[in-house]
Design an enzyme around this catalytic site. Structure first.
Site, PDB file in Angstrom:
ATOM      1  N   ALA A   1      45.432  27.456   0.306  1.00  0.00           N
ATOM      2  CA  ALA A   1      45.352  28.763  -0.354  1.00  0.00           C
ATOM      3  C   ALA A   1      45.517  29.814   0.744  1.00  0.00           C
ATOM      4  CB  ALA A   1      44.016  28.909  -1.053  1.00  0.00           C
TER       5      ALA A   1
ATOM      6  N   GLY B   1      38.730  36.035   3.118  1.00  0.00           N
ATOM      7  CA  GLY B   1      38.993  34.620   2.850  1.00  0.00           C
ATOM      8  C   GLY B   1      39.052  34.356   1.361  1.00  0.00           C
ATOM      9  N   ASN B   2      38.994  33.101   0.987  1.00  0.00           N
ATOM     10  CA  ASN B   2      38.966  32.756  -0.444  1.00  0.00           C
ATOM     11  C   ASN B   2      38.125  31.491  -0.639  1.00  0.00           C
ATOM     12  OD1 ASN B   2      40.784  30.338  -0.345  1.00  0.00           O
ATOM     13  ND2 ASN B   2      42.217  31.883   0.422  1.00  0.00           N
ATOM     14  N   HIS B   3      37.963  31.085  -1.907  1.00  0.00           N
ATOM     15  CA  HIS B   3      37.017  30.011  -2.225  1.00  0.00           C
ATOM     16  C   HIS B   3      37.589  28.592  -2.075  1.00  0.00           C
ATOM     17  CE1 HIS B   3      33.889  32.641  -3.539  1.00  0.00           C
ATOM     18  NE2 HIS B   3      34.686  33.254  -4.396  1.00  0.00           N
TER      19      HIS B   3
END
Ligand code: CTP
Length: 400
Positions: A276, A208-210
């Site tokens: 994102a 995943g990402n932030h």
């Protein structure tokens, strides 16, 4: 349409004041902050206690409240209001408003206000049809006040005819529709994506990402507040829409986001891709939890579909497509390349080299670059303010 709006509800002395309790409830339920201001005579028809309980605020009916010793500042109230609804509006108050008299708090608030004023008359049919009343009503309309027409039926006097105050549900629907029809993005369908995507590795792990989703949610709220009919496709995010009209579609992976975007894009006028989206996803998802081994672990990844690029390739001339570029180096050149490659109307560039910018925090610092390569640089702002800047650009382009 009424979420977060500061509404002064003016109540005059009329038997229709009994409907004001329902009206307050409906306005509060719609998310408005309601300040009830009564004429002194209105308190004979419904108690301030009922209305203050429903509006969760003290009710004002005098300039000076003897019990509390409080001075009710009409100028402050008039400026606080985003809109005023006077319901029921009696023949007497309508006449005072038309003539500029201000011998009570409500008429003084009316004269101090700069916001739109709606008035829902309630009176006997002969009073309503009287030339003086008709003259006063059209005078008020000439001043820009908005009439919520009375209905016909049995009146308190026992007579049949015109003069019944519109029902509370009709008043709320009338005001909401009137606000909406004046908004710049009314009748436009918008699609916004937000948040990260999670690409499963096994049943318990993912890549995943932030991204928090804050920017996309703020954009969706702003577009809805500007009148658009908004669908928000969100990856995993704890954010909530402030605008109740935003339709939320939850997805987890890039593939699910792609599928939903494909489904909605054809009916969309405005699309803002702020999610994102993961660029890579595991080739296979292990069915069982991957067990720890002594050796290291490699995961084979394959590219995901670039959703924005795909939408750009099928975009019609009457569709507006906006993308984001989060960059760490050669920011402008990279953003311009994405703008062209993905066939965008404009791109929102944020650089991780700018403190406070990016997808984690509450602020952002953006540069907008449009298809003519016109560049607008903004300072560091809250994400709500950034959303307004982006949506202002959208509104300008939609109006062209
Ligand atoms: N985007 C997308 N689908 C992807 C990847 C990105 O729709 N699979 C969209 C994002 O929502 C964003 C824009 O493309 O609006 C740019 O995303 P960004 O991550 O900055 O750029 P990439 O095109 O992925 O290129 P890179 O990661 O190499 O900078």
């Amino acid at each position: 349409m009424l979420e977060g709006k500061n509404i002064v509800l003016g109540i005059c002395g009329s038997i229709a004041a009994y409907k004001s309790a329902t009206l307050v409830r409906l306005l509060v339920k719609a998310g408005a902050n309601v300040q009830v201001v009564m004429t002194p005579d209105a308190t004979n028809f419904i108690t301030p206690l009922t209305l203050s309980t429903l509006s969760k605020k003290p009710v004002y009916h005098e300039y000076f409240e003897a019990e509390t010793g409080q001075w009710n500042n009409h100028v402050e109230l008039g400026l606080w209001a985003n809109l005023i609804i006077i319901a029921p509006a009696s023949a007497n108050t309508i006449a005072k408003m038309a003539g500029g008299l201000c011998d009570n708090l409500l008429t003084a608030v009316y004269l101090s206000a700069k916001c739109p004023v709606y008035f829902a008359p309630a009176m006997d049919l002969d009073m309503w049809k009287h030339d003086t009343t008709m003259h006063n009503v059209s005078q008020l309309q000439t001043f820009g006040n908005i009439l919520i027409p009375p209905g016909s039926g049995e009146l308190a006097s026992g007579l049949q005819g015109e003069g019944r105050m519109a029902e509370p549900e009709e008043i709320v629907a009338f005001v909401s529709a009137d606000i909406k029809k004046k908004l710049p993005l009314v009748n436009k369908k918008a699609l916004v994506t937000a948040g990260p995507t999670y690409e499963a590795i096994d049943p318990v792990r993912f890549i995943g990402n932030h991204s928090s989703g804050k920017m996309g949610f703020a954009i969706a709220d702003t577009l809805a507040a500007l009148g658009a009919d908004v669908t928000l496709i969100s990856g995993p995010s704890s954010q909530k829409s402030k605008q109740r009209s935003v339709k939320r579609v939850d997805v987890t992976s890039a593939a699910e986001m792609l599928e939903q975007c494909r489904q909605y894009f054809t009916q969309t006028d405005i699309c803002v891709m702020s999610a994102a989206v993961a660029d890579y996803t595991p080739v296979t998802i292990a069915q069982q939890k991957i067990k720890k081994q002594d050796a290291g672990l490699s995961i084979d990844l394959k590219k995901t579909t670039d959703i924005l690029k795909e939408l750009g390739s099928v975009k019609r001339d009457n569709q507006l497509l906006v993308g984001f570029a989060l960059e760490t180096n050669d920011e402008e050149a990279n953003a311009i390349e994405k703008l062209k490659k993905k066939n965008l109307d404009f791109i929102v560039l944020n650089s991780l080299n700018d403190e406070g910018a990016g997808f984690k925090g509450d602020t952002n610092k953006i540069t907008l670059i449009d298809s003519q390569l016109q560049k607008t640089v903004f300072g560091l702002k809250s994400k709500d303010e950034v959303a307004r800047d982006i949506c202002l650009k959208i509104t300008e382009l939609v109006a062209l």
